[in-house]
Scaffold this active site. Structure first.
Site, PDB file in Angstrom:
ATOM      1  N   GLU A 124      -5.617  10.445   5.674  1.00 13.96           N
ATOM      2  CA  GLU A 124      -4.612   9.419   5.976  1.00 13.96           C
ATOM      3  C   GLU A 124      -5.083   8.074   5.432  1.00 13.96           C
ATOM      4  O   GLU A 124      -6.285   7.862   5.304  1.00 13.96           O
ATOM      5  CB  GLU A 124      -4.457   9.267   7.504  1.00 13.96           C
ATOM      6  CG  GLU A 124      -4.005  10.519   8.204  1.00 13.96           C
ATOM      7  CD  GLU A 124      -4.241  10.441   9.720  1.00 13.96           C
ATOM      8  OE1 GLU A 124      -4.465   9.335  10.250  1.00 13.96           O
ATOM      9  OE2 GLU A 124      -4.205  11.506  10.346  1.00 13.96           O
ATOM     10  N   LYS A 126      -6.266   4.345   5.683  1.00 17.98           N
ATOM     11  CA  LYS A 126      -6.921   3.575   6.745  1.00 17.98           C
ATOM     12  C   LYS A 126      -6.325   2.175   6.690  1.00 17.98           C
ATOM     13  O   LYS A 126      -6.710   1.342   5.857  1.00 17.98           O
ATOM     14  CB  LYS A 126      -8.432   3.545   6.523  1.00 17.98           C
ATOM     15  CG  LYS A 126      -9.181   2.818   7.611  1.00 17.98           C
ATOM     16  CD  LYS A 126     -10.658   3.139   7.483  1.00 17.98           C
ATOM     17  CE  LYS A 126     -11.575   2.335   8.360  1.00 17.98           C
ATOM     18  NZ  LYS A 126     -11.114   1.150   8.972  1.00 17.98           N
ATOM     19  N   ASP A 128      -5.547  -1.536   7.392  1.00 22.41           N
ATOM     20  CA  ASP A 128      -6.406  -2.629   7.816  1.00 22.41           C
ATOM     21  C   ASP A 128      -5.636  -3.518   8.780  1.00 22.41           C
ATOM     22  O   ASP A 128      -5.141  -4.577   8.418  1.00 22.41           O
ATOM     23  CB  ASP A 128      -6.878  -3.417   6.592  1.00 22.41           C
ATOM     24  CG  ASP A 128      -8.045  -4.305   6.934  1.00 22.41           C
ATOM     25  OD1 ASP A 128      -8.581  -4.172   8.051  1.00 22.41           O
ATOM     26  OD2 ASP A 128      -8.414  -5.139   6.095  1.00 22.41           O
ATOM     27  N   TYR A 241      -1.302   7.484  14.488  1.00 20.93           N
ATOM     28  CA  TYR A 241      -2.124   8.555  13.907  1.00 20.93           C
ATOM     29  C   TYR A 241      -2.939   9.352  14.911  1.00 20.93           C
ATOM     30  O   TYR A 241      -3.682  10.252  14.516  1.00 20.93           O
ATOM     31  CB  TYR A 241      -3.070   7.972  12.851  1.00 20.93           C
ATOM     32  CG  TYR A 241      -3.901   6.802  13.370  1.00 20.93           C
ATOM     33  CD1 TYR A 241      -3.539   5.503  13.050  1.00 20.93           C
ATOM     34  CD2 TYR A 241      -5.008   7.004  14.175  1.00 20.93           C
ATOM     35  CE1 TYR A 241      -4.260   4.432  13.533  1.00 20.93           C
ATOM     36  CE2 TYR A 241      -5.736   5.938  14.664  1.00 20.93           C
ATOM     37  CZ  TYR A 241      -5.361   4.650  14.331  1.00 20.93           C
ATOM     38  OH  TYR A 241      -6.073   3.589  14.813  1.00 20.93           O
ATOM     39  N   LYS A 330     -14.475   4.369   2.826  1.00 16.62           N
ATOM     40  CA  LYS A 330     -14.146   2.952   2.659  1.00 16.62           C
ATOM     41  C   LYS A 330     -14.012   2.602   1.183  1.00 16.62           C
ATOM     42  O   LYS A 330     -14.812   3.026   0.352  1.00 16.62           O
ATOM     43  CB  LYS A 330     -15.260   2.087   3.262  1.00 16.62           C
ATOM     44  CG  LYS A 330     -15.319   2.156   4.771  1.00 16.62           C
ATOM     45  CD  LYS A 330     -14.413   1.141   5.423  1.00 16.62           C
ATOM     46  CE  LYS A 330     -15.131  -0.175   5.586  1.00 16.62           C
ATOM     47  NZ  LYS A 330     -14.386  -1.084   6.479  1.00 16.62           N
ATOM     48  N   CYS A 424     -12.650 -34.214 -23.678  1.00 17.66           N
ATOM     49  CA  CYS A 424     -12.889 -32.784 -23.888  1.00 17.66           C
ATOM     50  C   CYS A 424     -14.394 -32.541 -23.983  1.00 17.66           C
ATOM     51  O   CYS A 424     -15.079 -33.206 -24.768  1.00 17.66           O
ATOM     52  CB  CYS A 424     -12.203 -32.336 -25.171  1.00 17.66           C
ATOM     53  SG  CYS A 424     -12.686 -30.674 -25.644  1.00 17.66           S
ATOM     54  N   CYS A 427     -15.319 -31.557 -27.876  1.00 17.03           N
ATOM     55  CA  CYS A 427     -15.198 -32.443 -29.035  1.00 17.03           C
ATOM     56  C   CYS A 427     -15.087 -33.908 -28.634  1.00 17.03           C
ATOM     57  O   CYS A 427     -14.935 -34.774 -29.492  1.00 17.03           O
ATOM     58  CB  CYS A 427     -14.002 -32.027 -29.885  1.00 17.03           C
ATOM     59  SG  CYS A 427     -12.435 -32.246 -29.018  1.00 17.03           S
ATOM     60  N   CYS A 442      -6.823 -30.818 -24.342  1.00 15.06           N
ATOM     61  CA  CYS A 442      -7.554 -31.437 -25.442  1.00 15.06           C
ATOM     62  C   CYS A 442      -6.592 -31.405 -26.619  1.00 15.06           C
ATOM     63  O   CYS A 442      -6.184 -30.337 -27.064  1.00 15.06           O
ATOM     64  CB  CYS A 442      -8.810 -30.635 -25.794  1.00 15.06           C
ATOM     65  SG  CYS A 442      -9.474 -31.144 -27.394  1.00 15.06           S
ATOM     66  N   CYS A 447     -10.524 -28.522 -32.374  1.00 14.12           N
ATOM     67  CA  CYS A 447     -11.577 -28.497 -31.354  1.00 14.12           C
ATOM     68  C   CYS A 447     -12.341 -27.176 -31.411  1.00 14.12           C
ATOM     69  O   CYS A 447     -11.737 -26.102 -31.365  1.00 14.12           O
ATOM     70  CB  CYS A 447     -10.956 -28.682 -29.967  1.00 14.12           C
ATOM     71  SG  CYS A 447     -12.151 -28.446 -28.639  1.00 14.12           S
TER      72      CYS A 447
HETATM   73  S1  IVH Z   1      -8.814   7.435  13.449  1.00  9.79           S
HETATM   74  C1  IVH Z   1     -10.638   9.038  17.065  1.00  9.79           C
HETATM   75  N1  IVH Z   1      -7.019   6.948  11.604  1.00  9.79           N
HETATM   76  O1  IVH Z   1      -9.835   2.083  11.521  1.00  9.79           O
HETATM   77  C2  IVH Z   1      -9.768   8.170  16.254  1.00  9.79           C
HETATM   78  N2  IVH Z   1      -8.270   5.119  12.446  1.00  9.79           N
HETATM   79  O2  IVH Z   1     -12.725   1.516  11.196  1.00  9.79           O
HETATM   80  C3  IVH Z   1     -10.552   7.237  15.413  1.00  9.79           C
HETATM   81  N3  IVH Z   1      -7.647   2.958  11.456  1.00  9.79           N
HETATM   82  O3  IVH Z   1     -10.676   1.699  14.891  1.00  9.79           O
HETATM   83  C4  IVH Z   1      -9.719   6.427  14.530  1.00  9.79           C
HETATM   84  N4  IVH Z   1      -6.047   3.712  10.149  1.00  9.79           N
HETATM   85  O4  IVH Z   1      -8.328   0.960  14.160  1.00  9.79           O
HETATM   86  C5  IVH Z   1      -7.967   6.414  12.410  1.00  9.79           C
HETATM   87  N5  IVH Z   1      -5.372   6.668   9.995  1.00  9.79           N
HETATM   88  C6  IVH Z   1      -6.302   6.144  10.800  1.00  9.79           C
HETATM   89  C7  IVH Z   1      -6.577   4.776  10.814  1.00  9.79           C
HETATM   90  C8  IVH Z   1      -7.586   4.291  11.649  1.00  9.79           C
HETATM   91  C9  IVH Z   1      -6.697   2.643  10.550  1.00  9.79           C
HETATM   92  C10 IVH Z   1      -8.553   1.985  12.078  1.00  9.79           C
HETATM   93  C11 IVH Z   1      -8.724   2.160  13.566  1.00  9.79           C
HETATM   94  C12 IVH Z   1     -10.204   2.348  13.744  1.00  9.79           C
HETATM   95  C13 IVH Z   1     -10.752   1.725  12.517  1.00  9.79           C
HETATM   96  C14 IVH Z   1     -12.136   2.232  12.224  1.00  9.79           C
END
Ligand code: IVH
Length: 685
Positions: A124, A126, A128, A241, A330, A424, A427, A442, A447
């Site tokens: 999935e 991640k 932010d 999720y 990451k 400049c 030059c 310039c 130049c």
């Molecule tokens: S799973 C047991 N799935 O990332 C569940 N986390 O750096 C553990 N996060 O604290 C988390 N997308 O806030 C999970 N698809 C995703 C996520 C996700 C974002 C965040 C979440 C977690 C942090 C960890």
């Protein structure tokens, strides 16, 4: 990792620093270092404590799950601890995780550790953002909480209700077996869509307020608003999720099934989630997402790989606050802070003097950066960037890194203002400021500072596209006296190249082949390559289509030029002035002598226009980084009857703005020209 000479003292310092950064980030929403730098400090502390466990203290940030609980919110005890994730930074890290958990599973839960269960993963994005826990009793949203310290969070029900994608009541019956349980707690990530973030920051700047450093901080502020009216102004989104609690029948036993159930209940779930039967495929998907992240409507800082089998994942338990059954892959951070050591001056091929940041080297998104763009002097003044400042450096996609702004909280008072040059630096000609433009120029056409830029521009991808002629080699050719203008490129031969440092047979031949191939480029590319002021991709194409060859174009008067569809007085004057200069005429003659004289059939005016497309009668300007080269987007607009122009004026109907849009965006905003994202443009066509 380097070893500290006095680990006890170093650990104490790190703890103090981490506590302070943690407070700034989580309580004040005003961090002064990037997440990556925070992680680096945390990893250093973890390493010291791993080697010297007797140094661990109860208040060490490594012993805590999450951050502090803010005052002013009711506290909520989570049904189960809200866990975090361990990180891997590359495929090797992910494979090491797999090996670790396979071994652990075989030893501790042998009955669940079947080869199939161990090889099936869900991946999935991640997101932010910030964790949000949504609790439903008998199908109705009863409470929403932040993560807090992992066991106790803050009650933000009023704000969660304001998030439009959060279901207030669960949908039922969409799928057999998906009856809503008596009590359900779902975990998701609340985030601010990038577009909302950008407009929020634009509004803050316009009001003279401080913009947010990133969407995550803006989302944190939105989620933890005591006044719900305020949080409505910052429309957050959510993607779900995980299930924290499921009381009743029918709990899913795979992560994939869980996502399906969540979707059925009406929760927003990412459509980027995928299931894989091997770790290699899962890793390949994560890696394929790295270049795609820029095109997503929200920030992701990586991907999450999870065991699909939830019974196995549960049985594996967790280490500290990290479940064994999942790992974050990451992505390299694209933002860092470092010190601005100096501001150098570059001269562009048009003579524009542009400031360039000289930085203390810092790793951004996996690449060490020591130079970055500062756009222009007005921008420096507006952002109040000073030499000696700690600055935020950003890098998005393949865009050149730029200095986003100073970290005002880190100022010591020893910083010096950036001085706009009056002469400049190459030059010593006094600089010029032109009416209505932010750049300083310039004016000297000879130049010496311009030569390498002119050549780099000529060989660049959008112009004559000579591969292998990068900045360093251009400098080498100029220094060796082999190239004094763009026509000299065609005088290079193998003997001359082999005489240069680091040139062997193969490299020399490749370069000569690339130079030869550039003879085939069409007229519009040559026009771009010559670097005539105000000629962009679009006007180059219009002129090339109209005149068909360079001689006809350079012979045209200003009036004739203005009759070309899409060519206005500024472009016409610039082309006429360029063509009237003796040295330019001589350059064209020399290029022709080397066989650079592209010809094409002139097209009658307006021939390319689609008479009744959806965009007929509309003029677009394209700026910034988009998902495709600008030429492709221009062709897409033209195929629908629209016109594409290089510069923004009152006549422009729309500005299509991508990432890192600069002066054109500012100008469009000033003139009140509607601004479209690429997605909005595509939706219209
Ligand atoms: S799973 C047991 N799935 O990332 C569940 N986390 O750096 C553990 N996060 O604290 C988390 N997308 O806030 C999970 N698809 C995703 C996520 C996700 C974002 C965040 C979440 C977690 C942090 C960890």
């Amino acid at each position: 990792m380097k070893k500290a000479s006095n680990p006890a003292a170093r650990a104490a310092t790190l703890r103090k620093e981490l506590a302070e950064h943690n407070y700034r980030y989580n309580v004040l929403d005003d961090p002064i270092i990037s997440d990556a730098e925070y992680d680096a400090l945390m990893n250093e502390l973890k390493a010291i404590e791993a080697e010297r466990p007797e140094l661990i203290t109860a208040d060490s940030p490594t012993q805590r799950v999450g951050g502090a609980v803010a005052e002013g919110f009711a506290k909520v005890t989570h049904a189960r601890p809200i866990l975090s994730l361990a990180n891997a930074f590359d495929s090797a890290g992910v494979r090491a995780w797999r090996d670790r958990i396979n071994k652990y599973a075989e030893q501790n839960v042998p009955l669940l550790a079947t080869p199939e269960a161990l090889a099936r993963y869900v991946v999935e994005p991640k997101i932010d953002g910030l964790t949000i826990v949504l609790s439903y009793t008998d199908g109705a949203l009863t409470r929403a909480a932040t993560r807090g310290d992992g066991s106790i969070g803050e009650d933000i029900t009023h704000n969660a209700r304001a998030i439009r994608s959060v279901p207030l009541r669960l949908r039922e019956g969409a799928r057999a077996g998906a009856r809503a349980p008596a009590a359900l707690s779902v975990r998701g990530e609340a985030y601010l869509p990038l577009k909302t973030f950008e407009s929020l920051n634009a509004a803050l700047l316009a009001a003279g307020d401080k913009p947010f450093a990133n969407p995550r901080n803006a989302a944190a502020g939105g989620l933890r608003q005591l006044d719900p009216a305020q949080s409505v102004k910052r429309p957050l989104s959510v993607l779900c999720y995980a299930v924290v609690e499921w009381q009743g029948e029918g709990a899913p036993d795979t992560q994939w099934g869980l996502l399906e159930h969540l979707r059925d209940f009406g929760f927003p779930v990412s459509d980027l989630a995928r299931r894989f039967e091997s770790l290699d495929d899962a890793i390949a998907y994560c890696e394929a997402m790295i270049p795609r992240r820029d095109a997503l409507p929200f920030e992701i800082d990586g991907m999450v790989i999870k065991l699909d089998d939830l019974r196995l994942a549960d049985a594996l338990g967790f280490v500290g606050k990290d479940p064994r059954g999942a790992i974050a892959f990451k992505f390299p951070a694209r933002e860092a802070t470092t010190r601005l050591l100096d501001v150098a001056v570059n001269v562009g091929r048009t003579g524009a003097l542009t400031p360039a940041a000289v930085l203390e080297p810092v790793s951004v998104g996996g690449i060490t950066i020591s130079n970055a763009t500062l756009h222009n002097y007005d921008d420096i003044a507006r952002k109040d960037i000073r030499i000696g400042d700690r600055v935020i450096v950003k890098r998005a996609g393949d865009v050149i890194p730029y200095v986003a702004g100073p970290v005002l909280a880190a100022r010591t008072g020893d910083e010096r203002p950036v001085i706009v040059p009056e002469i400049c630096p190459f030059c010593e000609t006094p600089v010029e400021r032109r009416e209505g433009e932010v750049a300083v120029y310039c004016p000297n056409p000879d130049c010496p500072g311009k030569l390498d830029r002119a050549i780099e521009h000529y060989v660049s991808r959008g112009a004559m596209d000579i591969e292998g002629l990068g900045e360093k080699i251009v400098a080498q050719l100029i220094d060796a006296g082999l190239v004094a203008d763009v026509a000299d490129i065609y005088t290079l031969d193998k003997a001359a190249l082999l005489g240069l440092d680091k040139f062997a047979e193969k490299k020399a031949q490749n370069l000569l082949d690339a130079i030869a191939a550039s003879r085939q480029r069409p007229l519009e590319r040559l026009l771009i390559g010559l670097g005539i002021r105000h000629i962009g991709e679009v006007s180059a194409r219009d002129l090339a289509r109209h005149f068909g060859n360079l001689d006809a174009l350079l012979a045209a008067s200003e009036e004739t030029l203005q009759q070309v569809e899409g060519v206005g007085p500024i472009v016409a004057a610039s082309v006429a002035a360029w063509g009237s200069r003796e040295r330019n005429r001589a350059l064209v003659a020399r290029l022709r002598a080397h066989g650079i004289d592209p010809r094409q059939e002139p097209l009658p005016a307006g021939a390319a226009v689609v008479p009744d497309g959806v965009f007929s009668g509309k003029t677009f300007v394209i700026t910034g980084t988009l998902s495709e080269p600008r030429e492709a987007i221009a062709a897409w607009i033209e195929a629908r009857g629209g016109k594409v122009s290089d510069s923004v004026s009152r006549k422009t109907n729309y500005l299509v703005a991508g990432e890192s849009a600069g002066s054109k965006l500012t100008k469009a905003q000033t003139l009140g020209v509607p601004i479209l994202s690429e997605a909005e443009l595509r939706a219209m066509g």
